[in-house]
Design a protein around this motif. Structure first.
Motif, PDB file in Angstrom:
ATOM      1  N   ARG A  91      -5.574   7.007  -6.495  1.00 11.61           N
ATOM      2  CA  ARG A  91      -6.191   6.137  -7.581  1.00 11.61           C
ATOM      3  C   ARG A  91      -6.727   7.135  -8.545  1.00 11.61           C
ATOM      4  O   ARG A  91      -7.469   6.546  -9.308  1.00 11.61           O
ATOM      5  CB  ARG A  91      -7.287   5.266  -6.729  1.00 11.61           C
ATOM      6  N   ASP A  98      -2.262  -0.857  -5.596  1.00 11.14           N
ATOM      7  CA  ASP A  98      -1.494  -2.405  -5.374  1.00 11.14           C
ATOM      8  C   ASP A  98      -2.631  -3.526  -5.765  1.00 11.14           C
ATOM      9  O   ASP A  98      -3.838  -3.306  -5.342  1.00 11.14           O
ATOM     10  CB  ASP A  98      -0.787  -2.521  -4.230  1.00 11.14           C
ATOM     11  N   ASP A 146       0.860  -1.283   0.040  1.00  8.60           N
ATOM     12  CA  ASP A 146      -0.010  -0.156  -0.056  1.00  8.60           C
ATOM     13  C   ASP A 146       0.958   1.242   0.123  1.00  8.60           C
ATOM     14  O   ASP A 146       0.444   2.243  -0.728  1.00  8.60           O
ATOM     15  CB  ASP A 146      -1.083   0.044   1.178  1.00  8.60           C
TER      16      ASP A 146
HETATM   17 MG   LIG Z   1      -4.230  -1.330  -1.511  1.00  7.53          MG
END
Ligand SMILES: [Mg+2]
Length: 322
Positions: free
Chosen positions: A144, A209, A74
Motif C-alpha cells: 500500500r 483490494d 488480498d
Molecule cells: Mg485487503
C-alpha cells in the motif's frame, strides 16, 4: 466433535483434494509440508463470521466461496499467486447438507484459482471460517506504501454493486428481477481479480483490494504512502445493473459501499496505457478515477469540480469491527 463428525468432515474435504507436487504432505497429517521453490512468498489471513461478514441465512456455497475469495483478493493486491490454503472452520453443529454445499463452494473456487487445500481444523462454536493463503510473488511485492504524487489511480470493474446486493440480501433475500439477481450475486459471490495479480507486479506502485469501500480503503493506501489524492465521483465505474436499480444513490454506493473486492492501484502515468491494455486483454476494465497528490488528504470532486463530502465506508453486514 465426535469421531463420526470428524469422519464426515474428512469426507467433505480430504477425500476431494488431489495431491500436488509442491505439497508433498497435505491434508490429513499433523501438518502440511510445502516445496515452495525459490523466491519470496506472500501470506494472508482473513476470517468471516456469521452475522458480521455474511447474513445468517447465506448458503453454504456462498460462505465457502466468500471465505476463499476475500483471501484471494488480498493475494492479488500484493501481486502474489495464491497457491496453498489452510482452513479453520467453526461450526455450531454438523449439518451434512450445509457442509457439502460449503465444500462445493470453497473447493470449486480453489480449483479455479489453482489453490491446494493443505490442511484444516474444525471446532464447535459460532459459524466462522478462517482461511490463510500462501503463494509466490510475481515480482516485487506490491504494497500500500508505494504511491507517489502524479500517479494515476485506477480501479477495476464496477463499484457499489455488492452494497446494493447486500440490501437485497437483508430484505427478503428474493431478487425481484434480473437486475436484483445480478446485484445479489455480486454480493454473495465476490470475484477476486486473479488476472490482475501479475499486472500489478509489473506496473503498479501501490495497490489495495476494496473490501470496506473505496473511500476507506483508498485512505489506507494514501496514509501508507504518505500522500493525498483527488478523485472524481462522476468517473467512478458503475454497472448497468446498479444504474437501473439505484441511479440516484449510485455515486455514494460506489464511494462507500463495501464488499466489491475490486482492486485499486496507483500507477505511474507512463505505465497507465500498458496496464489498462494488458488488463483489457484479460477481460478486466480499469477506470482512471483520479490522481495522487503531494498534499495529504482525500478530495472527492463532482462533475463540476466541487468538493463532495465523502461518507466514510459502509461497514460490513452488522459489523462493529469490520
Ligand atoms: Mg485487503
Amino acid at each position: 466433535m465426535s469421531q463420526r463428525e470428524f469422519d464426515l468432515i474428512h469426507d467433505f474435504f480430504a477425500k476431494r483434494v488431489s495431491p500436488a507436487e509442491d505439497l508433498p504432505v497435505g491434508i490429513g497429517d499433523d501438518g502440511a509440508v510445502l516445496s515452495p521453490g525459490a523466491g519470496r512468498l506472500a501470506w494472508v489471513i482473513d476470517t468471516i463470521n456469521e452475522g458480521v461478514h455474511f447474513p445468517p441465512d447465506a448458503s453454504g456455497a456462498a460462505v465457502g466461496h466468500r471465505a476463499l475469495a476475500v483471501n484471494l483478493s488480498d493475494m492479488v493486491a500484493m501481486g502474489a499467486a495464491p497457491r496453498w490454503m489452510l482452513l479453520s472452520l467453526s461450526l455450531p453443529s454438523v449439518d451434512e447438507d450445509w457442509l457439502s454445499d460449503f465444500s462445493d463452494g470453497l473447493l470449486a473456487l480453489a480449483e479455479k484459482a489453482g489453490v491446494s487445500l493443505a490442511g484444516g481444523d474444525t471446532t464447535r462454536g459460532p459459524l466462522s471460517v478462517a482461511v490463510t493463503l500462501l503463494g509466490p510473488l510475481h515480482g516485487e511485492a506490491v504494497t500500500r506504501g508505494g504511491a507517489r504524487p502524479g500517479d494515476r489511480l485506477l480501479v477495476s470493474g464496477t463499484l457499489g454493486d455488492a452494497r446494493a446486493g447486500l440490501d437485497i440480501a437483508l430484505g427478503d433475500g428474493q431478487p425481484a428481477d434480473a437486475v436484483e439477481s445480478e446485484l445479489l450475486h455480486r454480493y454473495l459471490y465476490p470475484q477476486a481479480r486473479l488476472a490482475l495479480s501479475p499486472l500489478l507486479a509489473r506496473h503498479a506502485r501501490a495497490a489495495i483490494d476494496l473490501s470496506d469501500g473505496l473511500v476507506g480503503d483508498l485512505s489506507h493506501l494514501l496514509a501508507a504512502s504518505g500522500v493525498g489524492a483527488e478523485i472524481h465521483s462522476h468517473r467512478l465505474p458503475r454497472s448497468r445493473a446498479l444504474m437501473a436499480h439505484a441511479a440516484e444513490e449510485s455515486e455514494s454506493l460506489a464511494l462507500s459501499g463495501g464488499d466489491d473486492y475490486e482492486i485499486l492501484c496507483a500507477v505511474d502515468p507512463a505505465s497507465v496505457q500498458a496496464m489498462v491494455e494488458a488488463a483489457a486483454e484479460q477481460g478486466v476494465t480499469l477506470s482512471d478515477i483520479g490522481q495522487v497528490s503531494a498534499e495529504p488528504g482525500l478530495k472527492v470532486l463532482d462533475a463540476n469540480g466541487r468538493p463532495v463530502s465523502p461518507e466514510s465506508g459502509f461497514s460490513h453486514f452488522g459489523a462493529e469491527d469490520a
